[in-house]
Write a protein that holds these residues in place. Structure first.
Motif: not given
Lengths: 100, 561
Positions: B321-326, B328-329, B331, B352, B557
């Motif tokens: 999993a890409d943490t940032r993507e998670t 962002e979702k 959010r 995050l 980031e």
């Protein structure tokens, strides 16, 4: 003289004139404002700026700084510009005036 | 003829001069002395020849009990002061009497007596004047006393090799460099008892671990010498009147315990983050209670629906999993639900940051690298809007929007919103102003020709007020003092800051789920160079603080582009 040539003339209080690149001189916001045609100053028409409160020696150093600053725009770990100690205060006041 | 009983005449003997010498000397002083005694006697007599009103007042005053209330100061000075008063009153009376009649005083003496009266009177007045001066100096004396006492304690600790220096509750309101300087020579006492030969484990380095307790004083500023005491391991500044902490605190790298509770500090220097971020060794830094800044209102419950959410299955986060993507979702989802205010955003960032930290640790453990960790997490949360300054330190005009809150530095989503559109120097070279100022600072002793305040300097020399302020800053930042400040992004020295902002960092335990006001620390960062909108200063953040950012907080980031 052309309205926007690549070079401008800076004249000191003791009538020394320095011909420098416009882009370099415009590092100073004060000079930039003077040379901006939209502001309608006489300086913009003649491409000449007279400084009644800066003498030749100091103005020479200021011009040196213009080029130094433009040259090292994106460089890292730049060595500081060197100047004689007796000129410090005058340079400081000129820098305050020119906003550089 | 012969007279055996009488002693032989020794007229030709040299020794005969000796007894006469004192009498010769005493002759001129004799009348003077007698006069003094006489006048003393007069003043002491309860019944003067002429009715003297002051005397009566004095008697009445002595009878009144509330006279006592007027006595102020320390008990050992009270007696002295009453003696001064007495002498002064005598002098006054003397002058009164002299104005009344000279006949009374001159009754029994020759012509010299008038002079002697006058001289004794002058002497008394001189004494009275001396006493006045002493009394005026009394408060200054008291200040010196507190510091002299502190110096004595330091000397005692030095003599006995004691490492704990307790200067608490001395009512110190100023601590000078000279008082602290002897602490550099402190050597730990090797062993105290000489009854037995030193055993093996008594051989230890003599480098002391100084504990300096300055708590419960009235200090408003700290001496620069304090930050040169590199052997300081415990420093307590609790309950003083400090309003800011100098960046030089980062020089005390051996510090393990640091207490600044109960001061007027609103933000911490950026450099303190280096101390707080302990690499394995535990540091106890107490920053509260203090009126520290808050990014936003953090009271009340969290606006997010599931504040107790922990990244479930965090074990496999690193795998796919890409943490940032998670995040962002999450959010986006929260925004749709309409519960994403600034505080919600901060909580998301904290989440995050934690997830990235766990991910980083997992990666590290997989790679087999050994990590030193502290118990507290240190995670970047937000910045306030950046304030920009011109070359001489005057605040630049805002281009659009309202001027940011000048006092409270609230956190914002877009820190560069108020950047000036036409930066004065859009590059990294120092301004000519800064260069000239630094050269001036290095070559001249600026304090010699500056006046007490920047405004007087400005009027005397005809400088503009910002110029005078900058020169004063240069004069006080000299090497003897704290030295120039370091730019918080490129670690170069500067005198005039060109931008400053406050960063909020989470500092708390991983078990702490919800963001609370107690776990957020504000740090003031000051930036040296000219800045432009194209290149906001925090771009350099990563290279400046290196390892810390990559470990505990993905600062760059998280910031808006």
């Amino acid at each position: 003289m052309a309205a926007s040539s690549d070079y401008v003339t800076l004249i000191s209080s003791d009538e020394f004139s320095f011909i420098v690149q416009r882009s370099s001189a415009c590092i100073s916001p004060a000079v930039k404002r003077m040379l901006d045609p939209s502001n309608g100053f006489l300086e913009a028409k003649t491409n000449t700026v007279r400084f009644d409160n800066i003498n030749g020696m100091v103005l020479e150093k200021v011009c040196e700084y213009f080029y130094y600053s433009e040259k090292n725009e994106n460089a890292r770990d730049v060595t500081d510009l060197d100047f004689p100690t007796e000129m410090c205060l005058e340079l400081l006041m000129a820098a305050d005036y020119l906003d550089i | 003829m012969a007279l055996p009983s009488s002693p032989p005449l020794l007229a030709d003997d040299d020794d005969s001069d000796l007894p006469s010498a004192p009498s010769l000397l005493s002759l001129p002083t004799d009348s003077y002395h007698r006069k003094r005694q006489h006048s003393d006697y007069d003043s002491l007599s309860s019944d003067p020849l002429f009715s003297d009103t002051t005397e009566d007042d004095e008697v009445q005053d002595a009878e009144r009990p509330r006279r006592k209330k007027l006595v102020r100061g320390r008990w050992w000075e009270v007696g002295k002061r009453s003696a001064h008063d007495f002498r002064r009153r005598m002098a006054k009376k003397e002058s009164l009497r002299n104005a009344d009649s000279g006949v009374f005083m001159g009754s029994d003496a020759s012509e010299g007596s008038v002079d002697s009266i006058l001289s004794s009177q002058q002497r008394l007045q001189e004494l009275a004047v001396e006493d006045d001066v002493v009394e005026e100096n009394a408060p200054v004396q008291a200040v010196l006393d507190a510091e002299a006492y502190a110096a004595r304690i330091i000397q005692m600790c030095l003599d006995s090799g004691k490492e704990a220096i307790d200067l608490s509750s001395l009512a110190l309101n100023h601590l000078s460099e000279a008082t602290l300087r002897p602490l550099h020579q402190l050597i730990k006492s090797s062993f105290t008892t000489f009854t037995h030969p030193p055993s093996e484990d008594e051989f230890s380095p003599l480098t002391p671990s100084i504990t300096l307790i300055l708590s419960t004083n009235q200090l408003t500023s700290l001496p620069a010498e304090l930050f040169n005491l590199s052997n300081l391991t415990c420093l307590s500044l609790r309950s003083n009147h400090l309003t800011h902490l100098p960046a030089a605190i980062a020089r005390l790298t051996r510090l393990t315990e640091f207490n600044i509770a109960g001061n007027g500090i609103r933000y911490l220097p950026w450099e303190l983050l280096d101390l707080i971020h302990c690499k394995g060794d535990h540091r106890q830094i107490t920053a509260r209670p203090n009126p520290l800044l808050q990014p936003t209102d953090l009271s009340g419950p969290s606006p997010l629906p599931r504040p107790n959410y922990t990244p479930a299955g965090s074990e496999d986060l690193s795998r796919f999993a890409d943490t940032r993507e998670t995040v962002e979702k999450m959010r986006v989802r929260y925004r749709e639900e309409g519960c994403l205010n600034l505080r919600g955003e901060l909580e998301l960032r904290l989440k995050l940051g934690r997830m990235l930290r766990i991910q980083y640790l997992q990666d590290a453990s997989r790679a087999g690298t050994e990590l030193k960790l502290c118990r507290e997490e240190l995670i970047y949360l937000a910045s306030s809007s950046i304030r920009y300054f011109g070359v001489d330190g005057t605040p630049l005009r805002r281009t659009h929007g309202f001027p940011p809150d000048t006092d409270n530095w609230p956190a914002t989503m877009d820190p560069t919103a108020h950047a000036p559109t036409s930066p004065s120097t859009p590059n990294r070279t120092p301004s000519l102003f800064e260069l000239a100022l630094r050269s001036l600072q290095g070559t001249h002793n600026l304090t010699d020709f500056l006046h007490a305040s920047p405004t007087t300097t400005a009027t005397v020399y005809g400088f503009s007020p910002p110029l005078a302020t900058a020169i004063h800053a240069a004069a006080t930042n000299t090497a003897a003092n704290h030295g120039n400040e370091n730019c918080s992004t490129c670690s170069m020295h500067f005198i005039v800051a060109r931008a400053e902002w406050v960063e909020y960092w989470f500092h708390g335990f991983p078990s702490q789920q919800e963001l609370s006001g107690e776990s957020v620390l504000p740090f003031l960062r000051r930036y040296k160079m000219g800045v432009s909108r194209e290149e906001p200063p925090h771009v350099h953040k990563r290279h400046a603080s290196g390892e810390r950012i990559t470990l505990s907080s993905p600062t760059t980031e998280l910031l808006p582009a």
